[in-house]
Design an enzyme around this catalytic site. Sequence first.
Site, PDB file in Angstrom:
ATOM      1  N   GLU A   1       0.827  -1.213   0.000  1.00 42.80           N
ATOM      2  CA  GLU A   1       0.000   0.000   0.000  1.00 42.80           C
ATOM      3  C   GLU A   1       0.861   1.263   0.000  1.00 42.80           C
ATOM      4  OE1 GLU A   1      -2.746  -0.265   3.269  1.00 42.80           O
ATOM      5  OE2 GLU A   1      -4.152  -1.459   2.095  1.00 42.80           O
TER       6      GLU A   1
ATOM      7  N   GLU B   1      -6.277  -8.209   0.019  1.00 38.77           N
ATOM      8  CA  GLU B   1      -6.673  -8.139   1.425  1.00 38.77           C
ATOM      9  C   GLU B   1      -8.147  -7.810   1.529  1.00 38.77           C
ATOM     10  OE1 GLU B   1      -4.570  -5.284   3.792  1.00 38.77           O
ATOM     11  OE2 GLU B   1      -2.633  -5.797   2.930  1.00 38.77           O
TER      12      GLU B   1
ATOM     13  N   TRP C   1      -9.747  -0.064  12.641  1.00 38.42           N
ATOM     14  CA  TRP C   1      -9.373   1.330  12.400  1.00 38.42           C
ATOM     15  C   TRP C   1     -10.569   2.234  12.143  1.00 38.42           C
ATOM     16  CZ3 TRP C   1     -11.252   1.425   7.541  1.00 38.42           C
ATOM     17  CH2 TRP C   1     -11.095   0.293   6.726  1.00 38.42           C
TER      18      TRP C   1
ATOM     19  N   LYS D   1      -4.192  -6.118  17.125  1.00 37.80           N
ATOM     20  CA  LYS D   1      -4.647  -7.317  17.838  1.00 37.80           C
ATOM     21  C   LYS D   1      -6.168  -7.411  17.907  1.00 37.80           C
ATOM     22  CE  LYS D   1      -3.288  -5.209  22.270  1.00 37.80           C
ATOM     23  NZ  LYS D   1      -2.561  -4.062  21.674  1.00 37.80           N
ATOM     24  N   PHE D   2      -6.846  -6.306  17.608  1.00 32.81           N
ATOM     25  CA  PHE D   2      -8.310  -6.373  17.537  1.00 32.81           C
ATOM     26  C   PHE D   2      -8.816  -6.395  16.093  1.00 32.81           C
ATOM     27  CE2 PHE D   2      -7.638  -4.642  21.841  1.00 32.81           C
ATOM     28  CZ  PHE D   2      -8.271  -5.657  22.545  1.00 32.81           C
TER      29      PHE D   2
HETATM   30  C1  GAL Z   1      -4.078  -2.687   5.186  1.00 35.37           C
HETATM   31  C2  GAL Z   1      -2.630  -3.091   5.342  1.00 35.37           C
HETATM   32  C3  GAL Z   1      -2.484  -4.292   6.248  1.00 35.37           C
HETATM   33  C4  GAL Z   1      -3.331  -4.141   7.477  1.00 35.37           C
HETATM   34  C5  GAL Z   1      -4.754  -3.898   7.071  1.00 35.37           C
HETATM   35  C6  GAL Z   1      -5.714  -3.761   8.219  1.00 35.37           C
HETATM   36  O1  GAL Z   1      -4.189  -1.355   4.856  1.00 35.37           O
HETATM   37  O2  GAL Z   1      -2.046  -3.368   4.102  1.00 35.37           O
HETATM   38  O3  GAL Z   1      -1.129  -4.437   6.591  1.00 35.37           O
HETATM   39  O4  GAL Z   1      -2.853  -3.084   8.246  1.00 35.37           O
HETATM   40  O5  GAL Z   1      -4.827  -2.717   6.339  1.00 35.37           O
HETATM   41  O6  GAL Z   1      -7.026  -3.536   7.760  1.00 35.37           O
END
Ligand code: GAL
Length: 659
Positions: A153, A305, A313, A354-355
């Site tokens: 990213e 992903e 987040w 971790k969450f």
């Molecule tokens: C992405 C990242 C991953 C992880 C993930 C969590 O942006 O490439 O390493 O942090 O988010 O959602």
Amino acid sequence: MPSLRDAARGRILFGGDYNPEQWPEEVWEDDVRLMKEAGVNSVTLGVFSWAKIEPRPGAREFDWLDRLMDLLHAHDVGVVLATPTASPPPWMGAQHPETLPRSEDGSVVWYGSRQQFCASSPVYRRYAAALTEDLAARYANHPALTVWHINNEYCTHCWCDETAAHFRRWLQNRYGTVEALNEAWGTAFWSQRYDTWSEILPPRKAQYMKNPTQVLDFKRFTSDALLECYVTERDIVARHSPDIPVTTNFMPLWSGQDAWAWSAQEDIVSVDIYPDPKDPLGGQYNAMLADMTRSQAAGPWMLMEQAAGPVNWRGVNHPKPAGLNRLWSLQSVARGADAVCYFQWRQSRQGSEKFHSGMLTHAGEQGRTFREVKGLGAELATIGAAVSGTDVPADVAILHDWDAWWAGAQEGRPSALLDYTEVVRSWHRALWETGISTEFARPEADLGRFKAVAVPQLYLLTDAAIDNLVGYVRGGGTLVCGFFSGVADADDRIRPGGMDVRLRELFGIRTLHEWWPLDTDTTVECDGFRAGLWSEELEPERGTQVVSAYRDGELAGLPAVLRKGRAWYVSTLPEPEALRTLLGRVAEEAGARPVLAGLPADVEAVRRGELLFLLHHGRSTVTVSVPGEQVDLLTGRVVAGSVALGRYGAAVLRSRAAR
Ligand code: GAL
């Protein structure tokens, strides 16, 4: 050129980011056992391993990675091997503080998190290239290697002195002379004229609004500077293993990277997609980003992903209700994904994530998430051969462009409420709800194969793009264009008349008198619908057809939607249902049809290759009529006339006649 097809070999790749360095080695055996149980055939290794491989400058500790590569290979799990250059170890920042990025106000972005590198730093680049070289030399011929994953990213921004020097070189290349730069940036305004190159800086913290073209060029530059880092590493790994495809994972609809330019440099286009499980339109968001990525890939793409459950987040991080992970994964496949992967395999016990869910959560192999992951792995294995490598046909293109986004999203515009991505999303949603398949394209692309082209909102259009749109309509295409488009040229200079004359002629607009943005929660009534966000004071040419006029406010009686033949202009943002009706009408006139007519609410139909995917985004049970006799590849059952879909249900149908 190697491709996703080489890595997938007739399967759908299924797996995720694997961060075994966070675990004692005894856990690795358990990992591979459970991977096999879940049908995992691919893991992404090494993304954040720099400090483990190179614990001090120049050191190389590959033994642990050797053991992992061998272990994974022994279990027939392919490896997407990452160059770990996204997260330099602390020693780099400590010993070479000039590698650390600086913010707009000059403050240092420290280590202790991740991605703290300046893309222009020669020191960072030297260490990254040296490590990539050694990694590539060591694993290029390892039988587990299937894909190279460069960095992660790419998203850093930096305003340091090294960046300033690099920015100047980029500007010299673009403009040649300071005079040409002054002209492009409009520096006659506010006494901003530059006398020499050395005076020019990245747009750092300033007293008031910054020069918009400087800001635009800095965004272009930053995307290019990061792309240079990618290309350097790509070329190293490609030299060692020319038959292994190379990718880097995008954040989709992310403003920092012009993904059109980047995807042209990749063998595989891959992306990370995280719809909010709580968003009732999360499925549409997933569909939009899948369509966008497939368009960048010009074919099958890799979902690098997604989350099996909650992320960590958002303000509030919602888990995925039972079935939703499967539904959205199958939706990605329907819309062209040949790889369904997650961040991450095993949920971390320490650190900032971790969450954040994993495929294997803290609940372990008895947990609901892992059970669902296993179920999905089995289903993807069942449909893989029929799906992999096939195309998703689409008759309608949505135009999207980073320059237009960057230029339009700055300060000092008619309305700070205008959010480019939200407008794009509204238009994609409208078409998604009509059931018509869409692709994305850049404004300069060859549009000839599309029956209709939609421009949600492109503030900046180059001359080439304008000629392209005009030529497309002249050649028989149907164009529908949203408000505040074609306003600025490539230097962000307002075009005479506030909209390029070629476009005004195309749409039959004599004069654009004013933009009239609307306040939050204010709507305006138009013939047949209500609209918000924006309106425009337009005077049509004689003979232009007014499809809908404003009914209230200052603009009452003036056109809200108008058309001249096959060129439509929409000067406001109609409410969702109205936009759906309008775009549905435009598409239908152009001959674009929904994949399947008469679908119940919440059911999406997507055609991929010879398969028909039915995806139910609701929680009730519905019955969908389908043509002829079909086999549902997920269940093996024959379906005649109709298929019932329960909560978040899906069917992958192949006509029996097609066999
Ligand atoms: C992405 C990242 C991953 C992880 C993930 C969590 O942006 O490439 O390493 O942090 O988010 O959602």
